[in-house]
Design a protein around this motif. Structure first.
Motif, PDB file in Angstrom:
ATOM      1  N   UNK A 237       0.805  -1.231   0.000  1.00  0.00           N
ATOM      2  CA  UNK A 237       0.000   0.000   0.000  1.00  0.00           C
ATOM      3  C   UNK A 237       0.826   1.263   0.000  1.00  0.00           C
ATOM      4  N   UNK A 238       1.875   1.256   0.839  1.00  0.00           N
ATOM      5  CA  UNK A 238       2.668   2.474   1.039  1.00  0.00           C
ATOM      6  C   UNK A 238       3.393   2.898  -0.229  1.00  0.00           C
ATOM      7  N   UNK A 239       3.953   1.919  -0.961  1.00  0.00           N
ATOM      8  CA  UNK A 239       4.822   2.252  -2.090  1.00  0.00           C
ATOM      9  C   UNK A 239       4.025   2.983  -3.176  1.00  0.00           C
ATOM     10  N   UNK A 240       2.854   2.447  -3.511  1.00  0.00           N
ATOM     11  CA  UNK A 240       2.055   3.081  -4.563  1.00  0.00           C
ATOM     12  C   UNK A 240       1.521   4.427  -4.069  1.00  0.00           C
ATOM     13  N   UNK A 241       1.112   4.475  -2.798  1.00  0.00           N
ATOM     14  CA  UNK A 241       0.597   5.742  -2.249  1.00  0.00           C
ATOM     15  C   UNK A 241       1.665   6.835  -2.359  1.00  0.00           C
ATOM     16  N   UNK A 242       2.885   6.483  -2.025  1.00  0.00           N
ATOM     17  CA  UNK A 242       3.992   7.443  -2.078  1.00  0.00           C
ATOM     18  C   UNK A 242       4.260   7.857  -3.522  1.00  0.00           C
ATOM     19  N   UNK A 243       4.328   6.873  -4.409  1.00  0.00           N
ATOM     20  CA  UNK A 243       4.603   7.135  -5.828  1.00  0.00           C
ATOM     21  C   UNK A 243       3.497   8.010  -6.432  1.00  0.00           C
ATOM     22  N   UNK A 244       2.235   7.697  -6.130  1.00  0.00           N
ATOM     23  CA  UNK A 244       1.108   8.424  -6.738  1.00  0.00           C
ATOM     24  C   UNK A 244       1.076   9.881  -6.271  1.00  0.00           C
ATOM     25  N   UNK A 245       1.371  10.096  -5.002  1.00  0.00           N
ATOM     26  CA  UNK A 245       1.350  11.461  -4.458  1.00  0.00           C
ATOM     27  C   UNK A 245       2.488  12.296  -5.054  1.00  0.00           C
ATOM     28  N   UNK A 246       3.660  11.659  -5.151  1.00  0.00           N
ATOM     29  CA  UNK A 246       4.849  12.341  -5.690  1.00  0.00           C
ATOM     30  C   UNK A 246       4.635  12.692  -7.163  1.00  0.00           C
ATOM     31  N   UNK A 247       4.161  11.740  -7.942  1.00  0.00           N
ATOM     32  CA  UNK A 247       3.931  11.973  -9.376  1.00  0.00           C
ATOM     33  C   UNK A 247       2.883  13.086  -9.551  1.00  0.00           C
ATOM     34  N   UNK A 248       1.822  13.014  -8.770  1.00  0.00           N
ATOM     35  CA  UNK A 248       0.742  13.997  -8.884  1.00  0.00           C
ATOM     36  C   UNK A 248       1.265  15.406  -8.611  1.00  0.00           C
ATOM     37  N   UNK A 249       1.978  15.573  -7.495  1.00  0.00           N
ATOM     38  CA  UNK A 249       2.443  16.907  -7.115  1.00  0.00           C
ATOM     39  C   UNK A 249       3.538  17.406  -8.054  1.00  0.00           C
ATOM     40  N   UNK A 250       4.482  16.545  -8.390  1.00  0.00           N
ATOM     41  CA  UNK A 250       5.594  16.991  -9.244  1.00  0.00           C
ATOM     42  C   UNK A 250       5.107  17.319 -10.652  1.00  0.00           C
ATOM     43  N   UNK A 251       4.228  16.490 -11.186  1.00  0.00           N
ATOM     44  CA  UNK A 251       3.730  16.755 -12.545  1.00  0.00           C
ATOM     45  C   UNK A 251       2.915  18.042 -12.559  1.00  0.00           C
ATOM     46  N   UNK A 252       2.100  18.226 -11.526  1.00  0.00           N
ATOM     47  CA  UNK A 252       1.328  19.464 -11.446  1.00  0.00           C
ATOM     48  C   UNK A 252       2.274  20.674 -11.456  1.00  0.00           C
ATOM     49  N   UNK A 253       3.338  20.584 -10.677  1.00  0.00           N
ATOM     50  CA  UNK A 253       4.269  21.716 -10.564  1.00  0.00           C
ATOM     51  C   UNK A 253       5.067  21.928 -11.855  1.00  0.00           C
ATOM     52  N   UNK A 254       5.520  20.851 -12.467  1.00  0.00           N
ATOM     53  CA  UNK A 254       6.505  20.974 -13.546  1.00  0.00           C
ATOM     54  C   UNK A 254       5.881  21.094 -14.937  1.00  0.00           C
ATOM     55  N   UNK A 255       4.667  20.585 -15.103  1.00  0.00           N
ATOM     56  CA  UNK A 255       4.071  20.569 -16.447  1.00  0.00           C
ATOM     57  C   UNK A 255       3.754  21.985 -16.925  1.00  0.00           C
TER      58      UNK A 255
END
Ligand SMILES: O=c1[nH]c(=O)c2[nH]c(=O)[nH]c2[nH]1
Length: 328
Positions: free
Chosen positions: A237-255
Motif C-alpha cells: 500500500x505504502x509504495x504506490x501511495x507514495x509514488x502516486x502522491x509524488x507523481x501527482x504533485x511533481x507533474x502538477x508543478x513541472x508541467x
C-alpha cells in the motif's frame, strides 16, 4: 401500457459509516499514530431483514463498529490502511456464514511528526519528534476494499481501490488554455498564462487478488510473509501511495499545462507506468477558477496575463475534468 405495481428488493447493503478511530503503536517512547474514518458495509443473505422485518440475519451496525475497534486494538495491520481494510473485511465475511461480501472504506487523516531542534548551541540538528505530531494537510489517503466470499469462505478475493482526496494545489503560472471551440456561446478569452488550481481526487485500482487463508481462527490475521508482503501490492500500500502522491504533485508543478485534461493525462500515465500492480487510474479535477479583476474603471490594466495580479477566487461554478487511464 400500465406499469406493474409490484416491486422487489434488488439490492441491499448496510453497515456502519464514519467510525472514527485513533490508534497509537508504541515502540518504547517512539510512537506511531494513525487516525482513520472507517465505513464497513455488508452484503449477503439479509433480504428478510428488509422484506419480513426479520432481524435474525442482522449483525447490528453497533457490532460492526465494535469489531472495527477490536481489530484496531489487535490487528498487526492497523498502521497500513489497505491491509487493515482487507483484514477487517476478511474478518467480517469469515465470522458470519450468511455474509458474503464486505465493503470497507478507510480515510486516513494526516499526522506528521513535528520537527524539533536538538543539541547544544552551534551543533543543533533537526529531528522528527518521537511522539508529537501536527496536521500537515487536509488531504486524505483513501482506500476502498471489496472482500468477496461468494465463492466460499476459503476462496476469498479482494478488489482494492486507493487514492487521495482533497489535495488542494495551485500554480500561479505555467498554465495556458487556448485553441478551444469558439462560437456564438464563447465568452472565455484565450490565455497563454493563467492560474491553475484544483482539489485533487485520485483513485487507482489494483489487480484483484486472492486473500490468503487467515492463520488465526479468532483474529483472522492474514499471513503477510513472502509474496503477500511484496512492495507495490495492496498488502504494502505504502509504495504506490507514495509514488502516486509524488507523481501527482511533481507533474502538477513541472508541467507546462495546455489544459487540465492534458496535465491529468500525464499524471495518470506515469502512475500506470511506475506501478505494475495498478490496473487503472482515475482523476477527478475541479478547475477552481481565479478570475482577474477588471480594473479599467480606474484606468489600470489587470486583465492581460502579464499584468493580472489581483484575482477573485470563484467558489462556483467550477470546471470538472475527469478521466480514467487504463493499462493496455
Ligand atoms: O483546462 C481547461 N479545460 C477546459 O475544458 C476548460 N474550459 C474552460 O472554460 N476553461 C478550461 N480549462
Amino acid at each position: 401500457m400500465s406499469a406493474s405495481t409490484e416491486s422487489y428488493l434488488s439490492h441491499a447493503r448496510y453497515g456502519k459509516d464514519k467510525v472514527r478511530v485513533f490508534r497509537v503503536v508504541r515502540e518504547g517512547s517512539f510512537h506511531h499514530v494513525v487516525e482513520y474514518n472507517v465505513c464497513a458495509l455488508l452484503e449477503g443473505e439479509i433480504d428478510v431483514s428488509y422484506t419480513k422485518a426479520d432481524n435474525s440475519v442482522v449483525v447490528a451496525t453497533d457490532s460492526i463498529k465494535n469489531i472495527t475497534y477490536y481489530l484496531a486494538k489487535t490487528s498487526p495491520h492497523i498502521l497500513y490502511p489497505e491491509r487493515f481494510a482487507i483484514h477487517l473485511g476478511t474478518h467480517l465475511v469469515s465470522k458470519y456464514a450468511h455474509i458474503h461480501k464486505a465493503f470497507v472504506t478507510i480515510e486516513k487523516l494526516r499526522w506528521a511528526r513535528i520537527p524539533v531542534k536538538t543539541g547544544v548551541a552551534g551543533q543543533e540538528e533537526t529531528k522528527l519528534h518521537p511522539h508529537s505530531f501536527y496536521r500537515d494537510g487536509d488531504d486524505k489517503r483513501v482506500t476502498s476494499v471489496e472482500i468477496d466470499a461468494t465463492g466460499g469462505k476459503d476462496k476469498i478475493t479482494a478488489k482494492v481501490t486507493s487514492g487521495i482526496s482533497d489535495l488542494l494545489v495551485l500554480k500561479s503560472t505555467g498554465s495556458a488554455f487556448e485553441g478551444f471551440v469558439r462560437d456564438e456561446y464563447t465568452t472565455l478569452v484565450e490565455v497563454n498564462d493563467r492560474i491553475f488550481s484544483t482539489s485533487i481526487d485520485l483513485s487507482y485500482v489494483y489487480k484483484p487478488f486472492a486473500v490468503p487463508a487467515p492463520s488465526d481462527e479468532k483474529k483472522l490475521v492474514v499471513d503477510l510473509t513472502g509474496k503477500h508482503a511484496e512492495a507495490g501490492t495492496p498488502w504494502d500500500g505504502e509504495k504506490v501511495a507514495h509514488s502516486a502522491r509524488k507523481i501527482t504533485l511533481e507533474t502538477f508543478a513541472l508541467d507546462e499545462s495546455a489544459s487540465v485534461q492534458a496535465t491529468l493525462y500525464k499524471m495518470a500515465q506515469q502512475i500506470v507506468a511506475e506501478n505494475p500492480y495498478v490496473e487503472s487510474v482515475t482523476y477527478k479535477l475541479p478547475n477552481k477558477h481565479y478570475v482577474p479583476v477588471d480594473m479599467r474603471y480606474i484606468g489600470i490594466d489587470n486583465l492581460t496575463p502579464a499584468a493580472a495580479e489581483v484575482f477573485v477566487p470563484i467558489a462556483a461554478p467550477s470546471g470538472l475534468i475527469s478521466a480514467t487511464i487504463s493499462r493496455k
